[in-house]
Design a protein around this motif. Structure first.
Motif, PDB file in Angstrom:
ATOM      1  N   GLU A 348       0.827  -1.208   0.000  1.00  0.00           N
ATOM      2  CA  GLU A 348       0.000   0.000   0.000  1.00  0.00           C
ATOM      3  C   GLU A 348       0.858   1.254   0.000  1.00  0.00           C
ATOM      4  O   GLU A 348       0.511   2.266  -0.627  1.00  0.00           O
ATOM      5  CB  GLU A 348      -0.916  -0.010   1.229  1.00  0.00           C
ATOM      6  N   ILE A 349       2.001   1.201   0.679  1.00  0.00           N
ATOM      7  CA  ILE A 349       2.923   2.347   0.699  1.00  0.00           C
ATOM      8  C   ILE A 349       3.472   2.599  -0.702  1.00  0.00           C
ATOM      9  O   ILE A 349       3.511   3.745  -1.179  1.00  0.00           O
ATOM     10  CB  ILE A 349       4.064   2.099   1.698  1.00  0.00           C
ATOM     11  N   ARG A 350       3.895   1.540  -1.367  1.00  0.00           N
ATOM     12  CA  ARG A 350       4.414   1.696  -2.738  1.00  0.00           C
ATOM     13  C   ARG A 350       3.332   2.270  -3.657  1.00  0.00           C
ATOM     14  O   ARG A 350       3.596   3.160  -4.471  1.00  0.00           O
ATOM     15  CB  ARG A 350       4.896   0.344  -3.273  1.00  0.00           C
ATOM     16  N   ALA A 351       2.113   1.779  -3.511  1.00  0.00           N
ATOM     17  CA  ALA A 351       1.012   2.292  -4.328  1.00  0.00           C
ATOM     18  C   ALA A 351       0.744   3.757  -4.015  1.00  0.00           C
ATOM     19  O   ALA A 351       0.437   4.553  -4.918  1.00  0.00           O
ATOM     20  CB  ALA A 351      -0.246   1.459  -4.088  1.00  0.00           C
ATOM     21  N   GLY A 352       0.885   4.134  -2.744  1.00  0.00           N
ATOM     22  CA  GLY A 352       0.687   5.525  -2.358  1.00  0.00           C
ATOM     23  C   GLY A 352       1.731   6.450  -2.961  1.00  0.00           C
ATOM     24  O   GLY A 352       1.408   7.563  -3.407  1.00  0.00           O
ATOM     25  N   ILE A 353       2.978   6.001  -2.972  1.00  0.00           N
ATOM     26  CA  ILE A 353       4.047   6.790  -3.598  1.00  0.00           C
ATOM     27  C   ILE A 353       3.742   7.027  -5.071  1.00  0.00           C
ATOM     28  O   ILE A 353       3.840   8.155  -5.582  1.00  0.00           O
ATOM     29  CB  ILE A 353       5.406   6.067  -3.450  1.00  0.00           C
ATOM     30  N   ARG A 354       3.372   5.967  -5.772  1.00  0.00           N
ATOM     31  CA  ARG A 354       3.118   6.072  -7.207  1.00  0.00           C
ATOM     32  C   ARG A 354       1.867   6.895  -7.492  1.00  0.00           C
ATOM     33  O   ARG A 354       1.826   7.674  -8.455  1.00  0.00           O
ATOM     34  CB  ARG A 354       3.009   4.676  -7.804  1.00  0.00           C
ATOM     35  N   LEU A 355       0.838   6.749  -6.661  1.00  0.00           N
ATOM     36  CA  LEU A 355      -0.386   7.519  -6.854  1.00  0.00           C
ATOM     37  C   LEU A 355      -0.118   9.007  -6.673  1.00  0.00           C
ATOM     38  O   LEU A 355      -0.572   9.830  -7.484  1.00  0.00           O
ATOM     39  CB  LEU A 355      -1.450   7.053  -5.859  1.00  0.00           C
ATOM     40  N   LEU A 356       0.614   9.369  -5.644  1.00  0.00           N
ATOM     41  CA  LEU A 356       0.923  10.780  -5.413  1.00  0.00           C
ATOM     42  C   LEU A 356       1.747  11.345  -6.566  1.00  0.00           C
ATOM     43  O   LEU A 356       1.467  12.448  -7.058  1.00  0.00           O
ATOM     44  CB  LEU A 356       1.685  10.938  -4.095  1.00  0.00           C
ATOM     45  N   ALA A 357       2.734  10.606  -7.015  1.00  0.00           N
ATOM     46  CA  ALA A 357       3.571  11.068  -8.119  1.00  0.00           C
ATOM     47  C   ALA A 357       2.754  11.240  -9.397  1.00  0.00           C
ATOM     48  O   ALA A 357       2.879  12.251 -10.102  1.00  0.00           O
ATOM     49  CB  ALA A 357       4.717  10.082  -8.347  1.00  0.00           C
ATOM     50  N   ARG A 358       1.909  10.258  -9.694  1.00  0.00           N
ATOM     51  CA  ARG A 358       1.132  10.282 -10.937  1.00  0.00           C
ATOM     52  C   ARG A 358       0.093  11.396 -10.969  1.00  0.00           C
ATOM     53  O   ARG A 358      -0.224  11.929 -12.045  1.00  0.00           O
ATOM     54  CB  ARG A 358       0.463   8.908 -11.118  1.00  0.00           C
ATOM     55  N   THR A 359      -0.440  11.759  -9.805  1.00  0.00           N
ATOM     56  CA  THR A 359      -1.536  12.738  -9.782  1.00  0.00           C
ATOM     57  C   THR A 359      -1.116  14.151  -9.410  1.00  0.00           C
ATOM     58  O   THR A 359      -1.862  15.105  -9.640  1.00  0.00           O
ATOM     59  CB  THR A 359      -2.634  12.292  -8.787  1.00  0.00           C
ATOM     60  N   THR A 360       0.095  14.300  -8.829  1.00  0.00           N
ATOM     61  CA  THR A 360       0.513  15.640  -8.385  1.00  0.00           C
ATOM     62  C   THR A 360       1.895  16.053  -8.867  1.00  0.00           C
ATOM     63  O   THR A 360       2.272  17.216  -8.738  1.00  0.00           O
ATOM     64  CB  THR A 360       0.520  15.730  -6.838  1.00  0.00           C
ATOM     65  N   GLY A 361       2.675  15.104  -9.380  1.00  0.00           N
ATOM     66  CA  GLY A 361       4.054  15.433  -9.738  1.00  0.00           C
ATOM     67  C   GLY A 361       4.968  15.531  -8.542  1.00  0.00           C
ATOM     68  O   GLY A 361       6.093  16.033  -8.652  1.00  0.00           O
ATOM     69  N   VAL A 362       4.545  15.030  -7.379  1.00  0.00           N
ATOM     70  CA  VAL A 362       5.369  15.026  -6.169  1.00  0.00           C
ATOM     71  C   VAL A 362       5.848  13.597  -5.920  1.00  0.00           C
ATOM     72  O   VAL A 362       5.036  12.681  -5.766  1.00  0.00           O
ATOM     73  CB  VAL A 362       4.571  15.532  -4.948  1.00  0.00           C
ATOM     74  N   PHE A 363       7.173  13.411  -5.894  1.00  0.00           N
ATOM     75  CA  PHE A 363       7.764  12.099  -5.641  1.00  0.00           C
ATOM     76  C   PHE A 363       8.151  12.040  -4.168  1.00  0.00           C
ATOM     77  O   PHE A 363       9.119  12.668  -3.747  1.00  0.00           O
ATOM     78  CB  PHE A 363       8.976  11.884  -6.543  1.00  0.00           C
ATOM     79  N   GLU A 365       9.115  10.184  -0.414  1.00  0.00           N
ATOM     80  CA  GLU A 365       9.760   9.017   0.178  1.00  0.00           C
ATOM     81  C   GLU A 365       8.675   8.128   0.781  1.00  0.00           C
ATOM     82  O   GLU A 365       7.481   8.414   0.694  1.00  0.00           O
ATOM     83  CB  GLU A 365      10.786   9.444   1.219  1.00  0.00           C
ATOM     84  N   THR A 366       9.091   7.053   1.428  1.00  0.00           N
ATOM     85  CA  THR A 366       8.124   6.075   1.915  1.00  0.00           C
ATOM     86  C   THR A 366       7.133   6.666   2.917  1.00  0.00           C
ATOM     87  O   THR A 366       5.970   6.251   2.953  1.00  0.00           O
ATOM     88  CB  THR A 366       8.855   4.878   2.535  1.00  0.00           C
ATOM     89  N   ALA A 367       7.560   7.632   3.724  1.00  0.00           N
ATOM     90  CA  ALA A 367       6.624   8.237   4.686  1.00  0.00           C
ATOM     91  C   ALA A 367       5.471   8.925   3.970  1.00  0.00           C
ATOM     92  O   ALA A 367       4.324   8.885   4.428  1.00  0.00           O
ATOM     93  CB  ALA A 367       7.357   9.235   5.583  1.00  0.00           C
ATOM     94  N   GLY A 368       5.754   9.554   2.831  1.00  0.00           N
ATOM     95  CA  GLY A 368       4.692  10.165   2.042  1.00  0.00           C
ATOM     96  C   GLY A 368       3.754   9.133   1.457  1.00  0.00           C
ATOM     97  O   GLY A 368       2.542   9.353   1.354  1.00  0.00           O
ATOM     98  N   GLY A 369       4.317   7.975   1.075  1.00  0.00           N
ATOM     99  CA  GLY A 369       3.477   6.881   0.597  1.00  0.00           C
ATOM    100  C   GLY A 369       2.547   6.376   1.684  1.00  0.00           C
ATOM    101  O   GLY A 369       1.383   6.041   1.423  1.00  0.00           O
ATOM    102  N   VAL A 370       3.041   6.335   2.915  1.00  0.00           N
ATOM    103  CA  VAL A 370       2.201   5.958   4.053  1.00  0.00           C
ATOM    104  C   VAL A 370       1.032   6.920   4.191  1.00  0.00           C
ATOM    105  O   VAL A 370      -0.128   6.519   4.350  1.00  0.00           O
ATOM    106  CB  VAL A 370       3.037   5.939   5.360  1.00  0.00           C
ATOM    107  N   THR A 371       1.329   8.220   4.117  1.00  0.00           N
ATOM    108  CA  THR A 371       0.299   9.236   4.333  1.00  0.00           C
ATOM    109  C   THR A 371      -0.795   9.157   3.272  1.00  0.00           C
ATOM    110  O   THR A 371      -1.993   9.235   3.581  1.00  0.00           O
ATOM    111  CB  THR A 371       0.938  10.632   4.339  1.00  0.00           C
ATOM    112  N   VAL A 372      -0.404   8.991   2.014  1.00  0.00           N
ATOM    113  CA  VAL A 372      -1.400   8.913   0.940  1.00  0.00           C
ATOM    114  C   VAL A 372      -2.197   7.616   1.035  1.00  0.00           C
ATOM    115  O   VAL A 372      -3.418   7.607   0.822  1.00  0.00           O
ATOM    116  CB  VAL A 372      -0.706   9.048  -0.433  1.00  0.00           C
TER     117      VAL A 372
END
Length: 429
Positions: A348-363, A365-372
Protein backbone atom coordinates in the motif's frame (compact mmCIF):
# COMPACT_ATOMS: atom_id res chain seq x y z
CA UNK A 1 37.75 23.74 11.18
CA UNK A 2 37.07 27.13 12.75
CA UNK A 3 33.60 27.63 14.21
CA UNK A 4 31.54 30.56 12.99
CA UNK A 5 29.06 30.34 15.88
CA UNK A 6 28.24 33.54 17.76
CA UNK A 7 29.36 33.81 21.36
CA UNK A 8 26.83 31.99 23.55
CA UNK A 9 25.00 34.08 26.13
CA UNK A 10 21.93 31.88 26.74
CA UNK A 11 18.44 32.26 25.29
CA UNK A 12 17.69 35.98 25.46
CA UNK A 13 14.18 36.35 26.87
CA UNK A 14 14.33 40.07 26.15
CA UNK A 15 13.42 39.21 22.57
CA UNK A 16 12.29 35.57 22.77
CA UNK A 17 8.66 34.90 23.76
CA UNK A 18 9.82 31.70 25.51
CA UNK A 19 9.78 31.90 29.29
CA UNK A 20 10.36 28.41 30.66
CA UNK A 21 10.27 24.69 30.03
CA UNK A 22 7.14 23.01 31.35
CA UNK A 23 6.39 19.32 31.91
CA UNK A 24 3.63 18.04 29.66
CA UNK A 25 2.59 15.54 32.34
CA UNK A 26 2.73 17.37 35.70
CA UNK A 27 3.21 21.03 34.65
CA UNK A 28 6.42 21.49 36.67
CA UNK A 29 8.44 24.45 35.37
CA UNK A 30 12.16 24.73 34.66
CA UNK A 31 14.54 27.37 33.25
CA UNK A 32 15.27 27.54 29.51
CA UNK A 33 18.19 25.13 29.66
CA UNK A 34 19.35 21.93 27.98
CA UNK A 35 16.86 19.59 29.64
CA UNK A 36 14.27 17.32 28.08
CA UNK A 37 12.74 15.36 30.99
CA UNK A 38 10.99 16.44 34.17
CA UNK A 39 12.92 15.84 37.40
CA UNK A 40 9.64 15.32 39.24
CA UNK A 41 7.84 12.74 37.09
CA UNK A 42 10.21 12.09 34.14
CA UNK A 43 7.60 13.46 31.73
CA UNK A 44 8.67 15.27 28.54
CA UNK A 45 9.28 19.01 28.62
CA UNK A 46 8.11 21.59 26.12
CA UNK A 47 8.58 25.31 25.72
CA UNK A 48 6.16 27.60 27.50
CA UNK A 49 5.57 31.10 26.10
CA UNK A 50 4.49 34.54 27.22
CA UNK A 51 1.02 34.66 25.69
CA UNK A 52 1.06 38.46 25.60
CA UNK A 53 4.30 38.42 23.60
CA UNK A 54 2.80 35.97 21.09
CA UNK A 55 -0.40 38.01 20.85
CA UNK A 56 1.60 41.08 19.83
CA UNK A 57 2.62 39.37 16.57
CA UNK A 58 0.69 40.48 13.48
CA UNK A 59 0.08 38.97 10.08
CA UNK A 60 1.81 41.98 8.52
CA UNK A 61 4.92 41.38 10.62
CA UNK A 62 5.06 37.75 9.52
CA UNK A 63 4.43 38.52 5.86
CA UNK A 64 7.23 41.11 5.86
CA UNK A 65 9.71 38.54 7.15
CA UNK A 66 12.13 36.33 5.21
CA UNK A 67 10.85 33.60 2.89
CA UNK A 68 11.68 30.82 5.33
CA UNK A 69 10.79 29.64 8.83
CA UNK A 70 12.34 32.72 10.41
CA UNK A 71 9.34 34.80 9.33
CA UNK A 72 7.82 33.15 12.44
CA UNK A 73 10.77 33.97 14.72
CA UNK A 74 8.54 35.96 17.06
CA UNK A 75 6.61 32.72 17.73
CA UNK A 76 9.69 30.52 18.29
CA UNK A 77 11.97 30.01 21.30
CA UNK A 78 15.21 31.24 19.72
CA UNK A 79 16.62 32.96 16.63
CA UNK A 80 15.03 36.39 16.94
CA UNK A 81 18.44 37.91 16.15
CA UNK A 82 19.46 36.71 12.66
CA UNK A 83 23.12 36.71 13.71
CA UNK A 84 22.44 33.92 16.23
CA UNK A 85 20.78 31.50 13.81
CA UNK A 86 22.34 28.15 12.98
CA UNK A 87 20.30 27.43 9.90
CA UNK A 88 19.92 26.42 6.28
CA UNK A 89 16.90 28.77 6.09
CA UNK A 90 14.29 26.08 5.41
CA UNK A 91 10.57 26.58 5.05
CA UNK A 92 7.93 28.26 2.91
CA UNK A 93 7.75 25.01 0.95
CA UNK A 94 5.02 24.50 -1.67
CA UNK A 95 1.40 23.88 -0.76
CA UNK A 96 0.40 21.93 -3.86
CA UNK A 97 -3.20 21.81 -5.05
CA UNK A 98 -4.10 18.16 -5.72
CA UNK A 99 -7.39 18.05 -7.66
CA UNK A 100 -6.47 14.91 -9.61
CA UNK A 101 -5.58 13.03 -6.44
CA UNK A 102 -8.81 14.27 -4.85
CA UNK A 103 -10.86 13.04 -7.81
CA UNK A 104 -9.20 9.64 -7.77
CA UNK A 105 -9.90 9.18 -4.06
CA UNK A 106 -13.41 10.62 -4.15
CA UNK A 107 -12.83 13.89 -2.33
CA UNK A 108 -15.02 16.78 -3.46
CA UNK A 109 -13.48 19.57 -1.35
CA UNK A 110 -10.02 21.04 -2.02
CA UNK A 111 -7.11 18.71 -1.27
CA UNK A 112 -3.59 20.03 -0.75
CA UNK A 113 -0.16 18.44 -0.37
CA UNK A 114 2.28 20.29 1.86
CA UNK A 115 5.51 19.25 0.15
CA UNK A 116 8.41 19.55 2.57
CA UNK A 117 10.76 17.67 0.25
CA UNK A 118 11.58 21.17 -1.07
CA UNK A 119 13.64 21.99 2.03
CA UNK A 120 17.46 22.26 1.73
CA UNK A 121 18.18 18.62 2.68
CA UNK A 122 14.83 17.52 1.28
CA UNK A 123 12.84 16.78 4.43
CA UNK A 124 10.93 18.59 7.16
CA UNK A 125 13.82 17.88 9.56
CA UNK A 126 15.55 21.07 8.42
CA UNK A 127 12.89 23.00 10.33
CA UNK A 128 13.43 21.27 13.66
CA UNK A 129 17.21 21.22 13.32
CA UNK A 130 17.43 24.95 12.55
CA UNK A 131 15.46 25.80 15.69
CA UNK A 132 17.23 23.23 17.89
CA UNK A 133 20.73 24.21 16.87
CA UNK A 134 20.00 27.91 17.13
CA UNK A 135 18.94 27.26 20.73
CA UNK A 136 21.97 24.99 21.21
CA UNK A 137 24.29 27.75 20.05
CA UNK A 138 22.74 30.13 22.57
CA UNK A 139 23.20 27.50 25.28
CA UNK A 140 26.91 27.14 24.53
CA UNK A 141 27.16 23.77 22.77
CA UNK A 142 30.09 23.32 20.38
CA UNK A 143 29.27 20.01 18.67
CA UNK A 144 26.05 18.74 17.08
CA UNK A 145 24.62 15.22 17.22
CA UNK A 146 21.46 13.16 16.87
CA UNK A 147 19.92 9.72 16.79
CA UNK A 148 18.27 9.34 13.40
CA UNK A 149 16.32 7.16 11.02
CA UNK A 150 17.95 9.09 8.15
CA UNK A 151 16.50 12.49 7.39
CA UNK A 152 17.54 14.00 10.72
CA UNK A 153 21.10 12.78 10.19
CA UNK A 154 21.15 14.47 6.78
CA UNK A 155 20.01 17.73 8.28
CA UNK A 156 22.29 17.81 11.33
CA UNK A 157 25.35 17.00 9.22
CA UNK A 158 24.45 19.70 6.69
CA UNK A 159 23.77 22.34 9.36
CA UNK A 160 27.08 21.53 11.02
CA UNK A 161 28.92 21.87 7.72
CA UNK A 162 27.29 25.26 7.07
CA UNK A 163 28.12 26.51 10.58
CA UNK A 164 31.66 25.15 10.58
CA UNK A 165 30.98 23.01 13.67
CA UNK A 166 31.86 19.32 14.16
CA UNK A 167 29.05 16.77 14.14
CA UNK A 168 28.52 13.16 15.10
CA UNK A 169 25.31 11.42 14.08
CA UNK A 170 24.09 7.92 14.93
CA UNK A 171 21.95 5.76 12.63
CA UNK A 172 20.69 2.16 12.41
CA UNK A 173 23.07 0.01 10.39
CA UNK A 174 20.39 -1.06 7.90
CA UNK A 175 19.42 2.45 6.79
CA UNK A 176 18.67 3.14 3.12
CA UNK A 177 21.89 3.79 1.19
CA UNK A 178 20.55 7.07 -0.17
CA UNK A 179 20.25 8.45 3.34
CA UNK A 180 23.67 7.15 4.34
CA UNK A 181 25.34 8.87 1.39
CA UNK A 182 23.42 12.12 1.86
CA UNK A 183 24.69 12.27 5.44
CA UNK A 184 28.27 11.12 4.93
CA UNK A 185 28.91 13.59 2.11
CA UNK A 186 28.94 16.51 4.58
CA UNK A 187 32.10 15.17 6.22
CA UNK A 188 31.08 14.76 9.87
CA UNK A 189 31.31 11.58 11.93
CA UNK A 190 28.64 9.04 10.97
CA UNK A 191 28.19 6.09 13.33
CA UNK A 192 26.16 3.09 12.15
CA UNK A 193 24.77 0.96 14.99
CA UNK A 194 23.98 -2.75 14.74
CA UNK A 195 20.43 -2.35 15.97
CA UNK A 196 17.12 -0.54 15.53
CA UNK A 197 16.46 3.18 15.87
CA UNK A 198 15.30 2.56 19.43
CA UNK A 199 18.70 1.00 20.19
CA UNK A 200 20.39 4.02 18.63
CA UNK A 201 18.26 6.43 20.63
CA UNK A 202 18.94 4.55 23.86
CA UNK A 203 22.69 4.78 23.28
CA UNK A 204 22.47 8.51 22.58
CA UNK A 205 20.54 8.96 25.82
CA UNK A 206 23.47 7.36 27.63
CA UNK A 207 26.15 9.28 25.73
CA UNK A 208 24.60 12.65 26.54
CA UNK A 209 25.19 11.96 30.25
CA UNK A 210 28.95 11.39 29.83
CA UNK A 211 31.67 13.98 30.38
CA UNK A 212 32.95 13.40 26.85
CA UNK A 213 29.63 14.61 25.39
CA UNK A 214 28.92 17.48 27.78
CA UNK A 215 29.53 20.05 25.03
CA UNK A 216 27.45 18.15 22.47
CA UNK A 217 23.88 19.13 21.56
CA UNK A 218 21.86 16.04 20.67
CA UNK A 219 19.03 17.76 18.85
CA UNK A 220 16.44 15.12 19.78
CA UNK A 221 17.71 14.43 23.29
CA UNK A 222 19.08 17.24 25.49
CA UNK A 223 17.71 20.09 23.36
CA UNK A 224 14.58 18.23 22.29
CA UNK A 225 12.07 20.80 23.62
CA UNK A 226 13.44 23.42 21.21
CA UNK A 227 13.77 20.91 18.38
CA UNK A 228 10.11 19.95 18.65
CA UNK A 229 9.01 23.58 18.37
CA UNK A 230 10.43 23.77 14.85
CA UNK A 231 7.64 21.47 13.64
CA UNK A 232 5.10 24.17 14.46
CA UNK A 233 6.29 26.14 11.43
CA UNK A 234 4.58 23.57 9.18
CA UNK A 235 1.25 24.45 10.77
CA UNK A 236 1.96 28.19 10.61
CA UNK A 237 2.83 27.97 6.91
CA UNK A 238 -0.23 25.96 5.94
CA UNK A 239 -2.49 28.52 7.62
CA UNK A 240 -0.68 31.44 5.99
CA UNK A 241 -0.60 29.80 2.55
CA UNK A 242 -4.35 29.16 2.75
CA UNK A 243 -4.93 32.86 3.29
CA UNK A 244 -4.76 32.71 7.09
CA UNK A 245 -7.15 29.79 7.36
CA UNK A 246 -6.87 26.46 9.14
CA UNK A 247 -7.96 23.45 7.04
CA UNK A 248 -10.79 21.30 8.36
CA UNK A 249 -8.68 18.12 8.20
CA UNK A 250 -4.97 17.23 8.17
CA UNK A 251 -3.29 13.86 7.63
CA UNK A 252 0.18 13.60 9.17
CA UNK A 253 2.75 10.78 9.20
CA UNK A 254 3.79 9.53 12.64
CA UNK A 255 7.08 8.17 13.94
CA UNK A 256 7.47 9.54 17.48
CA UNK A 257 4.11 11.29 17.10
CA UNK A 258 5.64 14.70 17.80
CA UNK A 259 5.10 16.21 14.35
CA UNK A 260 1.36 15.61 14.66
CA UNK A 261 1.18 17.17 18.12
CA UNK A 262 3.13 20.26 17.09
CA UNK A 263 1.09 20.98 13.97
CA UNK A 264 -2.00 20.77 16.16
CA UNK A 265 -0.30 23.07 18.69
CA UNK A 266 0.53 25.58 15.93
CA UNK A 267 -3.12 25.78 14.89
CA UNK A 268 -4.20 26.26 18.51
CA UNK A 269 -1.64 29.03 19.05
CA UNK A 270 -2.71 30.87 15.91
CA UNK A 271 -6.31 30.83 17.10
CA UNK A 272 -5.40 31.79 20.68
CA UNK A 273 -3.39 34.86 19.65
CA UNK A 274 -5.95 35.98 17.08
CA UNK A 275 -4.07 35.46 13.82
CA UNK A 276 -6.73 33.08 12.48
CA UNK A 277 -10.21 31.89 13.33
CA UNK A 278 -10.87 28.22 13.92
CA UNK A 279 -12.93 26.56 11.17
CA UNK A 280 -16.55 25.87 12.02
CA UNK A 281 -16.51 22.75 14.13
CA UNK A 282 -12.75 23.00 14.64
CA UNK A 283 -10.13 20.95 12.80
CA UNK A 284 -9.56 17.20 12.80
CA UNK A 285 -6.13 15.61 13.06
CA UNK A 286 -5.44 12.23 11.44
CA UNK A 287 -2.30 10.15 11.93
CA UNK A 288 -0.62 7.75 9.50
CA UNK A 289 1.72 4.89 10.37
CA UNK A 290 3.36 1.96 8.63
CA UNK A 291 1.91 -1.46 9.38
CA UNK A 292 5.47 -2.51 10.21
CA UNK A 293 5.65 0.02 13.04
CA UNK A 294 2.22 1.10 14.24
CA UNK A 295 2.15 1.17 18.04
CA UNK A 296 0.27 4.50 18.28
CA UNK A 297 -2.45 3.56 15.80
CA UNK A 298 -2.79 0.13 17.41
CA UNK A 299 -3.42 1.76 20.79
CA UNK A 300 -6.10 4.00 19.28
CA UNK A 301 -7.78 1.07 17.55
CA UNK A 302 -7.76 -0.81 20.87
CA UNK A 303 -9.23 2.19 22.71
CA UNK A 304 -6.34 2.25 25.18
CA UNK A 305 -3.64 4.65 26.35
CA UNK A 306 -1.18 1.78 26.65
CA UNK A 307 1.29 2.02 23.79
CA UNK A 308 3.12 -1.29 23.50
CA UNK A 309 6.59 -0.90 21.95
CA UNK A 310 7.22 -2.93 18.80
CA UNK A 311 10.21 -4.10 16.83
CA UNK A 312 10.01 -2.06 13.60
CA UNK A 313 9.83 -3.68 10.17
CA UNK A 314 8.89 -2.65 6.64
CA UNK A 315 10.09 -0.18 4.05
CA UNK A 316 9.02 3.06 5.78
CA UNK A 317 12.24 3.30 7.78
CA UNK A 318 11.90 7.02 8.46
CA UNK A 319 8.81 6.17 10.56
CA UNK A 320 10.37 3.17 12.32
CA UNK A 321 10.30 4.28 15.94
CA UNK A 322 9.02 1.33 17.90
CA UNK A 323 8.78 3.16 21.24
CA UNK A 324 7.31 6.57 20.30
CA UNK A 325 8.12 9.31 22.82
CA UNK A 326 5.09 11.47 21.99
CA UNK A 327 2.64 8.66 21.32
CA UNK A 328 0.32 9.49 24.21
CA UNK A 329 0.16 13.13 23.17
CA UNK A 330 -0.60 12.16 19.58
CA UNK A 331 -3.46 10.00 20.84
CA UNK A 332 -4.77 12.94 22.87
CA UNK A 333 -4.67 15.31 19.90
CA UNK A 334 -6.45 12.88 17.59
CA UNK A 335 -9.14 12.03 20.12
CA UNK A 336 -9.70 15.65 21.13
CA UNK A 337 -10.15 16.82 17.56
CA UNK A 338 -12.32 13.88 16.46
CA UNK A 339 -9.77 12.49 14.02
CA UNK A 340 -8.41 8.97 13.61
CA UNK A 341 -5.26 6.97 12.83
CA UNK A 342 -4.61 4.14 10.43
CA UNK A 343 -1.67 2.29 8.91
CA UNK A 344 -0.51 0.90 5.56
CA UNK A 345 1.50 -2.15 4.58
CA UNK A 346 4.47 -2.11 2.21
CA UNK A 347 2.45 -2.74 -0.94
CA UNK A 348 0.00 0.00 0.00
CA UNK A 349 2.92 2.35 0.70
CA UNK A 350 4.41 1.70 -2.74
CA UNK A 351 1.01 2.29 -4.33
CA UNK A 352 0.69 5.53 -2.36
CA UNK A 353 4.05 6.79 -3.60
CA UNK A 354 3.12 6.07 -7.21
CA UNK A 355 -0.39 7.52 -6.85
CA UNK A 356 0.92 10.78 -5.41
CA UNK A 357 3.57 11.07 -8.12
CA UNK A 358 1.13 10.28 -10.94
CA UNK A 359 -1.54 12.74 -9.78
CA UNK A 360 0.51 15.64 -8.38
CA UNK A 361 4.05 15.43 -9.74
CA UNK A 362 5.37 15.03 -6.17
CA UNK A 363 7.76 12.10 -5.64
CA UNK A 364 7.58 11.23 -1.95
CA UNK A 365 9.76 9.02 0.18
CA UNK A 366 8.12 6.07 1.91
CA UNK A 367 6.62 8.24 4.69
CA UNK A 368 4.69 10.17 2.04
CA UNK A 369 3.48 6.88 0.60
CA UNK A 370 2.20 5.96 4.05
CA UNK A 371 0.30 9.24 4.33
CA UNK A 372 -1.40 8.91 0.94
CA UNK A 373 -2.23 5.25 1.52
CA UNK A 374 -3.81 6.13 4.86
CA UNK A 375 -5.68 9.04 3.28
CA UNK A 376 -7.26 6.53 0.90
CA UNK A 377 -8.24 4.27 3.80
CA UNK A 378 -9.70 7.16 5.79
CA UNK A 379 -11.91 8.16 2.86
CA UNK A 380 -13.00 4.59 2.16
CA UNK A 381 -13.84 3.95 5.82
CA UNK A 382 -15.83 7.18 6.15
CA UNK A 383 -13.54 8.48 8.91
CA UNK A 384 -12.47 11.48 6.82
CA UNK A 385 -15.08 13.81 5.33
CA UNK A 386 -14.59 13.99 1.53
CA UNK A 387 -16.49 17.30 1.45
CA UNK A 388 -14.11 19.06 3.89
CA UNK A 389 -10.87 20.82 2.92
CA UNK A 390 -7.90 18.55 3.64
CA UNK A 391 -4.12 18.94 3.78
CA UNK A 392 -1.76 15.95 3.69
CA UNK A 393 1.92 16.25 4.57
CA UNK A 394 4.79 14.89 2.52
CA UNK A 395 7.82 15.07 4.76
CA UNK A 396 10.62 13.82 2.50
CA UNK A 397 12.08 13.30 -0.96
CA UNK A 398 11.53 10.10 -2.95
CA UNK A 399 15.08 10.12 -4.30
CA UNK A 400 16.22 9.05 -0.83
CA UNK A 401 14.18 5.82 -0.92
CA UNK A 402 14.42 4.74 -4.56
CA UNK A 403 14.54 1.05 -3.65
CA UNK A 404 10.93 1.21 -2.52
CA UNK A 405 9.59 1.51 -6.07
CA UNK A 406 12.62 0.77 -8.29
CA UNK A 407 11.38 -2.71 -9.17
CA UNK A 408 7.94 -1.40 -10.15
CA UNK A 409 8.83 1.41 -12.54
CA UNK A 410 11.02 1.82 -15.59
CA UNK A 411 10.85 2.41 -19.33
CA UNK A 412 7.42 1.84 -20.85
CA UNK A 413 9.02 1.16 -24.26
CA UNK A 414 12.44 0.09 -25.48
CA UNK A 415 13.15 0.65 -29.17
CA UNK A 416 15.96 1.06 -31.66
CA UNK A 417 16.85 4.67 -32.65
CA UNK A 418 14.77 4.86 -35.85
CA UNK A 419 11.48 6.38 -36.97
CA UNK A 420 10.31 2.95 -38.09
CA UNK A 421 10.94 1.52 -34.63
CA UNK A 422 9.03 4.39 -33.03
CA UNK A 423 6.10 3.79 -35.40
CA UNK A 424 6.14 0.03 -34.84
CA UNK A 425 6.00 0.63 -31.09
CA UNK A 426 2.88 2.73 -31.50
CA UNK A 427 4.54 6.00 -30.49
CA UNK A 428 3.24 7.86 -33.55
CA UNK A 429 -0.36 6.76 -33.13
Amino acid sequence: MTSTLPVATGIDTTFSPARALVCRACSARYPLAAQHACYECFGPLEVDYDTAALAAVTREQIEAGPANIWRYAALLPAGQDPATRVTLDPGLTPLVAAPHLAAELGLTAPLWVKDDSANPTHSFKDRVVSVALTAAGALGFTRYACASTGNLANSVAAHAARAGVPSIVFIPGDLEQGKVVTTAVYGGDLVAIDGSYDDVNRLCGELVETDEFEDTAFVNVNVRPYYAEGSKTLGYEVAEQLGWRIPAQVVIPMASGELLTKIDKAFAELVEIGLVEAPAGGWKVFGAQSAGCNPIATALHGDTDTIVPVKPAGIAKSLNIGDPAAGLYALEAVRRTGGWMDYADDDEIRAGIRLLARTTGVFAETAGGVTVAVLRKLVESGRLDPAAETVVFNTGEGLKTLDAVAAQVGPTHRIKPSLRAARDAGLLA
